[in-house]
Structure formats: C-alpha cells, structure tokens
Design a protein around this motif. Structure first.
Motif, PDB file in Angstrom:
ATOM      1  N   CYS A  63      41.629 -10.417  25.817  1.00  0.00           N
ATOM      2  CA  CYS A  63      41.692 -11.649  25.016  1.00  0.00           C
ATOM      3  C   CYS A  63      42.704 -11.604  23.881  1.00  0.00           C
ATOM      4  O   CYS A  63      43.425 -12.561  23.653  1.00  0.00           O
ATOM      5  CB  CYS A  63      40.338 -11.951  24.395  1.00  0.00           C
ATOM      6  SG  CYS A  63      38.994 -12.142  25.565  1.00  0.00           S
ATOM      7  N   THR A  64      42.721 -10.518  23.128  1.00  0.00           N
ATOM      8  CA  THR A  64      43.336 -10.579  21.797  1.00  0.00           C
ATOM      9  C   THR A  64      44.823 -10.269  21.771  1.00  0.00           C
ATOM     10  O   THR A  64      45.502 -10.610  20.806  1.00  0.00           O
ATOM     11  CB  THR A  64      42.657  -9.576  20.847  1.00  0.00           C
ATOM     12  OG1 THR A  64      42.866  -8.254  21.369  1.00  0.00           O
ATOM     13  CG2 THR A  64      41.181  -9.849  20.718  1.00  0.00           C
ATOM     14  N   GLY A  65      45.346  -9.565  22.763  1.00  0.00           N
ATOM     15  CA  GLY A  65      46.735  -9.113  22.688  1.00  0.00           C
ATOM     16  C   GLY A  65      46.906  -7.879  21.824  1.00  0.00           C
ATOM     17  O   GLY A  65      48.034  -7.471  21.555  1.00  0.00           O
ATOM     18  N   TYR A  66      45.814  -7.319  21.319  1.00  0.00           N
ATOM     19  CA  TYR A  66      45.766  -6.032  20.620  1.00  0.00           C
ATOM     20  C   TYR A  66      46.273  -6.069  19.168  1.00  0.00           C
ATOM     21  O   TYR A  66      45.841  -5.252  18.363  1.00  0.00           O
ATOM     22  CB  TYR A  66      46.529  -4.921  21.382  1.00  0.00           C
ATOM     23  CG  TYR A  66      45.919  -4.635  22.731  1.00  0.00           C
ATOM     24  CD1 TYR A  66      44.801  -3.810  22.854  1.00  0.00           C
ATOM     25  CD2 TYR A  66      46.439  -5.205  23.879  1.00  0.00           C
ATOM     26  CE1 TYR A  66      44.227  -3.567  24.082  1.00  0.00           C
ATOM     27  CE2 TYR A  66      45.878  -4.976  25.116  1.00  0.00           C
ATOM     28  CZ  TYR A  66      44.771  -4.151  25.221  1.00  0.00           C
ATOM     29  OH  TYR A  66      44.204  -3.923  26.437  1.00  0.00           O
ATOM     30  N   GLN A  67      47.212  -6.952  18.827  1.00  0.00           N
ATOM     31  CA  GLN A  67      47.755  -6.914  17.462  1.00  0.00           C
ATOM     32  C   GLN A  67      46.651  -7.133  16.433  1.00  0.00           C
ATOM     33  O   GLN A  67      46.606  -6.448  15.401  1.00  0.00           O
ATOM     34  CB  GLN A  67      48.856  -7.963  17.290  1.00  0.00           C
ATOM     35  CG  GLN A  67      50.088  -7.695  18.131  1.00  0.00           C
ATOM     36  CD  GLN A  67      50.630  -6.278  17.935  1.00  0.00           C
ATOM     37  OE1 GLN A  67      50.795  -5.830  16.797  1.00  0.00           O
ATOM     38  NE2 GLN A  67      50.886  -5.585  19.027  1.00  0.00           N
ATOM     39  N   GLN A  68      45.774  -8.100  16.704  1.00  0.00           N
ATOM     40  CA  GLN A  68      44.697  -8.369  15.747  1.00  0.00           C
ATOM     41  C   GLN A  68      43.711  -7.192  15.665  1.00  0.00           C
ATOM     42  O   GLN A  68      43.088  -6.976  14.629  1.00  0.00           O
ATOM     43  CB  GLN A  68      43.935  -9.631  16.139  1.00  0.00           C
ATOM     44  CG  GLN A  68      44.767 -10.897  16.143  1.00  0.00           C
ATOM     45  CD  GLN A  68      45.269 -11.228  17.537  1.00  0.00           C
ATOM     46  OE1 GLN A  68      45.742 -10.375  18.273  1.00  0.00           O
ATOM     47  NE2 GLN A  68      45.141 -12.489  17.917  1.00  0.00           N
ATOM     48  N   ILE A  69      43.579  -6.479  16.750  1.00  0.00           N
ATOM     49  CA  ILE A  69      42.694  -5.309  16.724  1.00  0.00           C
ATOM     50  C   ILE A  69      43.290  -4.225  15.827  1.00  0.00           C
ATOM     51  O   ILE A  69      42.592  -3.628  14.996  1.00  0.00           O
ATOM     52  CB  ILE A  69      42.450  -4.798  18.160  1.00  0.00           C
ATOM     53  CG1 ILE A  69      41.592  -5.812  18.929  1.00  0.00           C
ATOM     54  CG2 ILE A  69      41.797  -3.422  18.147  1.00  0.00           C
ATOM     55  CD1 ILE A  69      41.369  -5.469  20.385  1.00  0.00           C
ATOM     56  N   VAL A  70      44.584  -4.005  15.975  1.00  0.00           N
ATOM     57  CA  VAL A  70      45.240  -3.012  15.109  1.00  0.00           C
ATOM     58  C   VAL A  70      45.177  -3.481  13.652  1.00  0.00           C
ATOM     59  O   VAL A  70      44.894  -2.688  12.737  1.00  0.00           O
ATOM     60  CB  VAL A  70      46.691  -2.776  15.574  1.00  0.00           C
ATOM     61  CG1 VAL A  70      47.418  -1.826  14.614  1.00  0.00           C
ATOM     62  CG2 VAL A  70      46.715  -2.210  16.993  1.00  0.00           C
ATOM     63  N   ASP A  71      45.393  -4.794  13.428  1.00  0.00           N
ATOM     64  CA  ASP A  71      45.277  -5.333  12.062  1.00  0.00           C
ATOM     65  C   ASP A  71      43.871  -5.071  11.500  1.00  0.00           C
ATOM     66  O   ASP A  71      43.706  -4.711  10.331  1.00  0.00           O
ATOM     67  CB  ASP A  71      45.510  -6.857  12.060  1.00  0.00           C
ATOM     68  CG  ASP A  71      46.944  -7.231  12.406  1.00  0.00           C
ATOM     69  OD1 ASP A  71      47.823  -6.353  12.365  1.00  0.00           O
ATOM     70  OD2 ASP A  71      47.165  -8.414  12.741  1.00  0.00           O
ATOM     71  N   SER A  72      42.867  -5.284  12.328  1.00  0.00           N
ATOM     72  CA  SER A  72      41.473  -5.103  11.884  1.00  0.00           C
ATOM     73  C   SER A  72      41.210  -3.664  11.473  1.00  0.00           C
ATOM     74  O   SER A  72      40.554  -3.395  10.454  1.00  0.00           O
ATOM     75  CB  SER A  72      40.507  -5.481  13.012  1.00  0.00           C
ATOM     76  OG  SER A  72      40.740  -6.782  13.479  1.00  0.00           O
TER      77      SER A  72
END
Ligand code: FES
Ligand code: FES
Length: 200
Positions: A150-159
C-alpha cells in the motif's frame, strides 16, 4: 481403482505443554510437538495481531521479537522458543498509550490497510532498541524482509525516523493519537426505525 487403494495416514504429532513468556505474561498452551509458533500464538494464545501473510517467510507479516530479536513466527517451531520471552505487536503499547513507533506509523502514513503493519512495527522496534539514530539506509535494511503493497515504503521509513527522534528525546513523545480517548465507546446515533416486517 479410485477409492479402493489403501492410504497410509501419517500419525499426528503428540501434544505437549508449551510454555513461554508472551508480552510479559507466563503462558502455557497444549500444542503438537511440531507446532509452528505462528499457529500457537494466534490459535492458542490469542495474539491475533501476529498476521499470517505468506506462511513462507517472504512477507514479514508474522514477525515477533524473541528475546528482543526479530524472528518470523511462520518459520519457527514453537518448541524452539520454549521458555523464551516473546513480544508481539500487542505488547508494544503501555496500556492505552501507544508506543512511539505505533504513534508515528499513525501520524506519518506508515499504515494504510494495516495488514503488514504489525510485522513492520516489530522489525522497527527491534532496530530502534539497538540503534536510536539509524540512517534511512539502515532503516531500509532493517525492514527489507517486510513487504507492503500500500504505502510505497517512504512513509514507513519516515515513521521509523520520527519514532527514533522521540526515542532520542529530540521530539515530544505525546501526541493526540497516543492519548487515551476520554470515551472510547461513545454511544452511536439512534438506530433508524424500520418499517414493520423488515429484519435488521
Ligand atoms: S507469514 Fe511469515 S513471512 Fe509471511
Ligand atoms: S499498509 Fe497495506 S500492505 Fe502495508
């Protein structure tokens, strides 16, 4: 001829008492001696936050911490971790207060459908327990075994970066998302009245 062949049944494994510490609680479960940890955690201990994705070790949804180390529970026999300390996603929050990593996933878009989120949270928690100031490359490396569609991973790394700031004390820990709701079960609107003879 079909139906007349003798099929040899493989005997099921004997059941044993399995014990471990799960999220700080001593638990016991009766499970086959060859039970998979994922099955025991979900079906016997009730930790439904541990997700079954691929069952093959490729998606990371089932990640838990074993004595602080991230492990895929779908690839681990329960007997291998007998007596050890297991942390699942249910063990991250402190009562009604979310852990920083949970709050940051909520506020930075690290979770969308949410199915992968428990696995990411556990991988991230393991990283931040070892390294409170990871680079984005180190974060990417820590979550390379987790898949998200879903997220494209960038937001996960940001989190995870944001949670690291909180852990280091460089950002405030509290946020509205981690404060307990004053009334977590508010009454909903009155149900609409239905004409006679209509089932709800
Ligand atoms: S369910 Fe364990 S890695 Fe996918
Ligand atoms: S948020 Fe949907 S799979 Fe990751």
């Amino acid at each position: 001829m079909v139906g007349k062949e003798h099929v040899t049944m493989i005997p099921s494994s004997p059941k044993t008492i399995w014990s471990a510490t799960v999220n700080g609680h001593d638990v016991q479960a009766i499970a086959p001696s060859n039970a998979i940890l994922l099955d025991v955690l979900r079906d016997e201990v009730g930790m439904l936050g541990v997700k079954r994705g691929c069952d093959l070790g490729t998606c990371g949804c089932c990640a838990v911490l074993i004595d602080g180390e991230p492990r895929l529970s779908c690839l681990c026999l329960a007997g291998q971790v007998e007596g050890q300390a297991i942390t699942t996603v249910e063990g991250l929050a402190d009562g009604a207060h979310l852990a920083p990593i949970q709050t940051c996933f909520a506020t930075h878009g690290g979770s969308q459908c949410g199915f992968c989120t428990p696995g990411f949270l556990m991988s991230a928690e393991a990283l931040l327990n070892e390294n409170e100031n990871p680079t984005r490359d180190e974060i990417a490396c820590a979550i390379e075994g987790n898949l998200c569609r879903c997220t494209g991973y960038q937001q996960i790394v940001d989190s995870i970066e944001a949670a690291a700031e909180i852990k280091r004390g460089d950002a405030p820990a509290s946020s509205p998302a981690s404060d307990p709701h004053p009334n977590p079960h508010p009454e909903g609107p009155d149900e609409p009245s239905m004409p006679p003879g209509h089932a709800r």
